[in-house]
Design a protein around this motif. Structure first.
Motif: not given
Ligand SMILES: [Zn+2]
Length: 421
Positions: A133-143
């Motif tokens: 699952r890990y790679a499917s979470y997008p690296n965006r919308d972060n704080v």
């Protein structure tokens, strides 16, 4: 390489987990039962999200209860209203991912110490699930910094640390497996690379970034990761000698001390396991840091609500008892024995410790309840002393924490105190 304990050290713990700490092992096993019965663990498809509304009751402003088994129903502990909004679910995902990751370390510890095969299968299933699952979470919308499953880097660090410990424990027993390659390739290396790209300087959050990258370095045999996490400009050696003040308190105050010191425990323990030396003065401050939460405690055994510390939080939490146990596992300290005497006081009313909802190191505090050695966590099963000496309470003394700039004057057997900040 080894993350927390060598295979020989783990083998030496097995008789302890089966004798003096057997009540702890049993209670930790009981708590895993619902997850063991549920089959392959469910992993959310969505990444966690921080919003103004998510996770809080709009009427009372308090955090909604975290129940790992109710993703779409979030109850307010004050007004008992249940909310089903998407914002609450996406906040809940943060807690759930940390909870599930910690269960892999929890289950793996039971497997290697008590030969509990279903626990070993559960730990492997969680690791396998995250590898997929890990790679499917997008690296965006972060704080705060880059991350895939979360919204801030340090949360991914806390999460990765649990998975790294779980994989290392499994491999101490089963040796290198195809699952180990898969988890290294699909989670450990990409996640550690992302974490290492975001240096948070002297923040308490950097403590977890360092611990996670050091753990990943140990599993990957990556000397670059290990060197950066331990000897780099914002590495562990710097954090224990300058983040911790000369009185042993974390410079950001009581609330952050507890969180940061637990993270430093991982870092120092990993360094020990790797045979790395750390500055003598930093290690002295680290040892002192186990006892300092009690030095400034108020007479009702809460810690002061200075700066942005939450109001009137009791020290009577299972996690605080675990910290004392991890402290005395390293060295005798009469202050910690006295604190354990207070924490294990049989006169305190029984109640739920909320350990079953533990979200790794990003916990929430609960009302004070009676604690015992069976209330501790999986780390104690691996590290706590076989037996404790006879425990006796003693009144806290007046102290001057010169580094923090706090003096506490106690009178009347510590039933009265004045603190000057
Ligand atoms: Zn409410």
């Amino acid at each position: 390489m080894t993350v927390l304990l060598s295979p020989d050290a783990i083998a030496a713990r097995r008789p302890v987990a089966r004798a003096s700490l057997a009540p702890l092992a049993r209670s930790l096993r009981d708590e895993l039962a619902p997850l063991l019965d549920a089959g392959t663990p469910w992993i959310p498809a969505e990444k966690a999200r921080l919003t103004r509304a998510g996770g809080r009751c709009p009427r009372d402003g308090v955090l909604l209860d975290f129940d790992p088994w109710r993703p779409r129903e979030h109850r307010c502990p004050v007004c008992a209203t249940s909310y089903r909004d998407e914002d609450h679910y996406r906040w809940w995902v943060m807690n759930y991912q940390l909870w599930l990751a910690e269960r892999s370390a929890h289950a793996a510890a039971l497997y290697v110490l008590t030969d509990d095969v279903p626990c070993g299968v559960l730990a492997a299933d969680i690791l396998r699930g995250y590898a997929a699952r890990y790679a499917s979470y997008p690296n965006r919308d972060n704080v705060l910094g880059p991350t895939r499953p979360f919204f801030s880097t340090y949360l991914e660090s806390v999460w990765l640390l649990q998975l790294a410990v779980a994989l290392d424990l499994l491999e101490s027993r089963d040796g290198h497996t195809a699952l180990g390659d898969e988890v290294r390739e699909r989670v450990i290396r990409p996640s550690a690379t992302l974490i290492a790209s975001y240096d948070e300087g002297s923040s308490n959050r950097q403590v977890y970034n360092c611990a996670a990258v050091a753990a990943a370095g140990a599993l990957l045999g990556d000397e670059g990761f290990i060197a950066a996490a331990t000897r780099g400009p914002s590495g562990l050696a710097t954090l224990i000698t300058s983040g911790l003040l000369d009185d042993g308190t974390w410079y950001e105050g009581e609330n952050y001390h507890l969180f940061a010191h637990r993270g430093l425990w991982y870092g120092v323990t990993i360094a020990d396991a790797l045979g790395l030396s750390l500055p003598h003065e930093g290690l002295r401050r680290f040892r002192e840091g186990f006892a300092t939460p009690f030095a400034t405690a108020l007479p009702d055994f809460t810690f002061p609500s200075r700066r942005d510390s939450p109001y009137r939080v009791s020290l009577r939490q299972w996690r605080i008892a675990e910290s004392c146990e991890l402290g005395v596992a390293r060295a005798d300290d009469p202050r910690l024995f006295a604190a354990l005497a207070a924490l294990y006081d049989r006169r305190v009313a029984e109640g739920a410790t909320a350990r079953a909802c533990s979200t790794a190191e990003a916990e929430r505090n609960v009302a004070p309840v009676r604690l015992s050695r069976a209330s501790l966590g999986w780390k104690s099963l691996l590290f706590a002393r076989d037996t404790l000496p006879p425990l006796a309470e003693r009144a806290q003394k007046s102290v001057h924490l010169a580094g923090q700039g706090i003096a506490v004057f106690r009178r009347d057997r510590a039933r009265t105190c004045i603190a000057l900040d």
